[in-house]
Motif scaffolding. Structure first.
Motif, PDB file in Angstrom:
ATOM      1  N   PHE A 126       0.832  -1.209   0.000  1.00 50.73           N
ATOM      2  CA  PHE A 126       0.000   0.000   0.000  1.00 50.73           C
ATOM      3  C   PHE A 126       0.865   1.257   0.000  1.00 50.73           C
ATOM      4  N   LEU A 127       1.849   1.325   0.893  1.00 48.84           N
ATOM      5  CA  LEU A 127       2.660   2.539   0.989  1.00 48.84           C
ATOM      6  C   LEU A 127       3.597   2.683  -0.204  1.00 48.84           C
ATOM      7  N   THR A 128       4.065   1.583  -0.770  1.00 48.77           N
ATOM      8  CA  THR A 128       4.862   1.669  -1.993  1.00 48.77           C
ATOM      9  C   THR A 128       4.052   2.325  -3.107  1.00 48.77           C
ATOM     10  N   ALA A 129       2.796   1.937  -3.228  1.00 42.55           N
ATOM     11  CA  ALA A 129       1.941   2.500  -4.274  1.00 42.55           C
ATOM     12  C   ALA A 129       1.572   3.951  -3.994  1.00 42.55           C
ATOM     13  N   LEU A 130       1.350   4.279  -2.728  1.00 48.30           N
ATOM     14  CA  LEU A 130       0.938   5.642  -2.375  1.00 48.30           C
ATOM     15  C   LEU A 130       2.089   6.625  -2.453  1.00 48.30           C
ATOM     16  N   HIS A 131       3.265   6.227  -2.015  1.00 45.74           N
ATOM     17  CA  HIS A 131       4.398   7.149  -1.885  1.00 45.74           C
ATOM     18  C   HIS A 131       5.020   7.464  -3.243  1.00 45.74           C
ATOM     19  N   TRP A 187      14.777  14.651   5.022  1.00 44.98           N
ATOM     20  CA  TRP A 187      14.407  14.116   3.717  1.00 44.98           C
ATOM     21  C   TRP A 187      14.823  15.097   2.632  1.00 44.98           C
ATOM     22  N   ALA A 188      15.579  14.606   1.641  1.00 48.00           N
ATOM     23  CA  ALA A 188      16.076  15.468   0.568  1.00 48.00           C
ATOM     24  C   ALA A 188      15.401  15.169  -0.763  1.00 48.00           C
ATOM     25  N   GLY A 189      14.489  14.222  -0.785  1.00 52.23           N
ATOM     26  CA  GLY A 189      13.820  13.869  -2.024  1.00 52.23           C
ATOM     27  C   GLY A 189      12.592  14.719  -2.275  1.00 52.23           C
ATOM     28  N   PRO A 190      11.828  14.392  -3.311  1.00 47.34           N
ATOM     29  CA  PRO A 190      10.598  15.140  -3.602  1.00 47.34           C
ATOM     30  C   PRO A 190       9.544  14.890  -2.536  1.00 47.34           C
ATOM     31  N   ARG A 191       8.606  15.823  -2.419  1.00 48.93           N
ATOM     32  CA  ARG A 191       7.487  15.618  -1.509  1.00 48.93           C
ATOM     33  C   ARG A 191       6.628  14.487  -2.051  1.00 48.93           C
ATOM     34  N   GLY A 222       4.938  14.993   1.737  1.00 46.56           N
ATOM     35  CA  GLY A 222       6.069  15.260   2.619  1.00 46.56           C
ATOM     36  C   GLY A 222       7.031  14.094   2.675  1.00 46.56           C
ATOM     37  N   ASP A 223       7.662  13.934   3.834  1.00 43.40           N
ATOM     38  CA  ASP A 223       8.692  12.936   4.086  1.00 43.40           C
ATOM     39  C   ASP A 223       8.041  11.565   4.307  1.00 43.40           C
ATOM     40  N   PRO A 224       8.407  10.531   3.529  1.00 48.71           N
ATOM     41  CA  PRO A 224       7.762   9.224   3.695  1.00 48.71           C
ATOM     42  C   PRO A 224       8.003   8.607   5.064  1.00 48.71           C
ATOM     43  N   ALA A 225       9.018   9.057   5.795  1.00 47.56           N
ATOM     44  CA  ALA A 225       9.279   8.502   7.126  1.00 47.56           C
ATOM     45  C   ALA A 225       8.057   8.621   8.021  1.00 47.56           C
ATOM     46  N   PHE A 226       7.243   9.646   7.811  1.00 47.12           N
ATOM     47  CA  PHE A 226       6.075   9.824   8.670  1.00 47.12           C
ATOM     48  C   PHE A 226       5.132   8.627   8.553  1.00 47.12           C
ATOM     49  N   ASP A 227       4.844   8.178   7.329  1.00 48.17           N
ATOM     50  CA  ASP A 227       3.979   7.016   7.144  1.00 48.17           C
ATOM     51  C   ASP A 227       4.682   5.714   7.506  1.00 48.17           C
ATOM     52  N   LEU A 228       5.983   5.631   7.257  1.00 54.07           N
ATOM     53  CA  LEU A 228       6.707   4.387   7.536  1.00 54.07           C
ATOM     54  C   LEU A 228       6.700   4.062   9.028  1.00 54.07           C
ATOM     55  N   ALA A 229       6.483   5.069   9.861  1.00 55.84           N
ATOM     56  CA  ALA A 229       6.370   4.820  11.299  1.00 55.84           C
ATOM     57  C   ALA A 229       5.239   3.866  11.619  1.00 55.84           C
ATOM     58  N   ALA A 230       4.254   3.761  10.731  1.00 58.09           N
ATOM     59  CA  ALA A 230       3.087   2.919  10.997  1.00 58.09           C
ATOM     60  C   ALA A 230       3.454   1.462  11.172  1.00 58.09           C
ATOM     61  N   ALA A 231       4.593   1.024  10.633  1.00 59.42           N
ATOM     62  CA  ALA A 231       4.972  -0.380  10.769  1.00 59.42           C
ATOM     63  C   ALA A 231       5.098  -0.776  12.233  1.00 59.42           C
ATOM     64  N   TRP A 232       5.606   0.119  13.063  1.00 63.57           N
ATOM     65  CA  TRP A 232       5.759  -0.196  14.487  1.00 63.57           C
ATOM     66  C   TRP A 232       4.430  -0.105  15.242  1.00 63.57           C
ATOM     67  N   ILE A 233       3.498   0.664  14.709  1.00 65.38           N
ATOM     68  CA  ILE A 233       2.229   0.892  15.394  1.00 65.38           C
ATOM     69  C   ILE A 233       1.184  -0.154  15.011  1.00 65.38           C
ATOM     70  N   LEU A 234       1.156  -0.565  13.745  1.00 66.61           N
ATOM     71  CA  LEU A 234       0.061  -1.378  13.236  1.00 66.61           C
ATOM     72  C   LEU A 234       0.368  -2.865  13.144  1.00 66.61           C
ATOM     73  N   PRO A 253      19.043   4.374   5.646  1.00 65.68           N
ATOM     74  CA  PRO A 253      19.179   4.403   7.103  1.00 65.68           C
ATOM     75  C   PRO A 253      18.633   5.674   7.743  1.00 65.68           C
ATOM     76  N   ALA A 254      18.836   6.837   7.121  1.00 66.53           N
ATOM     77  CA  ALA A 254      18.344   8.084   7.708  1.00 66.53           C
ATOM     78  C   ALA A 254      16.818   8.101   7.754  1.00 66.53           C
ATOM     79  N   THR A 255      16.177   7.601   6.692  1.00 63.96           N
ATOM     80  CA  THR A 255      14.712   7.560   6.673  1.00 63.96           C
ATOM     81  C   THR A 255      14.191   6.627   7.753  1.00 63.96           C
ATOM     82  N   LEU A 256      14.848   5.495   7.942  1.00 63.50           N
ATOM     83  CA  LEU A 256      14.424   4.573   9.001  1.00 63.50           C
ATOM     84  C   LEU A 256      14.596   5.197  10.381  1.00 63.50           C
ATOM     85  N   ARG A 257      15.657   5.952  10.566  1.00 62.76           N
ATOM     86  CA  ARG A 257      15.843   6.620  11.858  1.00 62.76           C
ATOM     87  C   ARG A 257      14.718   7.612  12.107  1.00 62.76           C
ATOM     88  N   ARG A 258      14.397   8.416  11.095  1.00 61.91           N
ATOM     89  CA  ARG A 258      13.310   9.387  11.271  1.00 61.91           C
ATOM     90  C   ARG A 258      11.984   8.671  11.510  1.00 61.91           C
TER      91      ARG A 258
END
Length: 305
Positions: A126-131, A187-191, A222-234, A253-258
């Motif tokens: 889902f997040l691969t398709a959305l991001h 995050w240095a990539g596109p929104r 924005g930064d995909p790290a915000f949505d990737l946090a859901a893995a720990w929550i859901l 690694p930086a995205t995973l840290r965020r």
């Protein structure tokens, strides 16, 4: 303008439909959920009506969903509520309202995902398709999707309050995760398009697997790290690494840290919502406590990075 729970009734909704969408007015109608922003009523087998009731910001969120979700939904691998009709304010109801498709399944705060591999793969797909890169004019978020360091004060308040309430037993470990995340490169990539609100009540499950994603009111870029946090929550124990393997492109690694820092913030918020539910306060959801505690346990138990 806000409403009490009793202000929105089946008779009111049928009157709105008769006035603006008469072909739907005779379908079976029943209350589905009371959210923070909207009430959701199931309409027939395949539709839902969402009406703002508890916050003044809900009007803009519904209009945002109506504008953007139909453009995104065709590429998403899980069912989402696709807007079908935007009801305009009138004498019967002075706020906009929305008819969407209905997403079957049980909310994950009542029926958590229990099959780690399948749930991880479903969320990653889902997040691969959305991001994907968002266009100019895509919405920005409500204190989300930007630099994690901007949340220093809210994080400190949330951690101090949760510790005082006895909800966090190792605040130093929680603080260390957030501080490491806040120190990671931005995050240095596109929104990218983000759901923006992936908590347990905004995904549904079927037979222990994520089967739908709902409530796109906080959709933003924005930064995909915000949505990737859901893995720990859901996701259940043993699923986070499989999620990261399945998500594309593989997060750096930086995205995973965020993402870990955003997950800490979301877990603290869930703990406060759970505590409010235990104490019988409005908006509280006691069932949110166990997954939030599990999230903090996983986040603080493993090495950072």
């Amino acid at each position: 303008m806000t409403f009490t729970e009793s202000d929105i009734t089946e008779d009111l909704i049928r009157a709105l439909l008769r006035e603006q969408r008469p072909g739907l007015a005779g379908l079976p109608l029943k209350l589905g959920a009371l959210g923070w922003d909207n009430q959701v009523w199931r309409l027939g087998d395949d539709l839902a009506v969402r009406l703002p009731w508890a916050t003044g910001s809900a009007d803009a969120l519904l209009r945002k969903e109506h504008a953007w979700v139909p453009l995104l939904a065709p590429r998403l691998p899980l069912p989402v509520p696709v807007p079908q009709y935007l009801g305009e304010p009138g004498e019967l109801f002075p706020r906009p309202w929305l008819v969407t498709t209905w997403v079957p399944g049980e909310p994950a705060d009542r029926a958590p995902a229990t099959r780690p591999v399948e749930a991880a793969v479903a969320l990653a797909a889902f997040l691969t398709a959305l991001h994907r890169p968002a266009p100019e004019g895509a919405p920005t978020g409500r204190d989300r999707g930007g630099p994690l360091a901007d949340t220093a004060e809210p994080f400190a308040r949330a951690l101090a309050s949760a510790t005082e309430l006895g909800l966090v037993h190792d605040p130093a470990a929680v603080r260390a995760v957030w501080e490491d995340a806040a120190a990671a490169p931005d995050w240095a990539g596109p929104r990218l398009w983000l759901h923006g609100d992936l908590h347990p009540a905004n995904v549904v499950t079927t037979n222990g697997v994520l089967s739908g994603v709902i409530d796109f009111g906080d959709l933003l870029a924005g930064d995909p790290a915000f949505d990737l946090a859901a893995a720990w929550i859901l996701l259940p124990d043993g699923a986070v690494d499989r999620f990261h393997e399945a998500y594309e492109p593989s997060p750096d690694p930086a995205t995973l840290r965020r993402a870990r820092g955003w997950a800490v913030l979301r877990a603290l918020a869930c703990l406060h919502i759970a505590d409010a539910g235990v104490r019988g306060l409005p908006g509280g959801k006691p069932g949110w406590g166990p997954p939030a505690q599990a999230s903090l346990r996983r986040l603080t138990a493993r090495p950072r990075g």
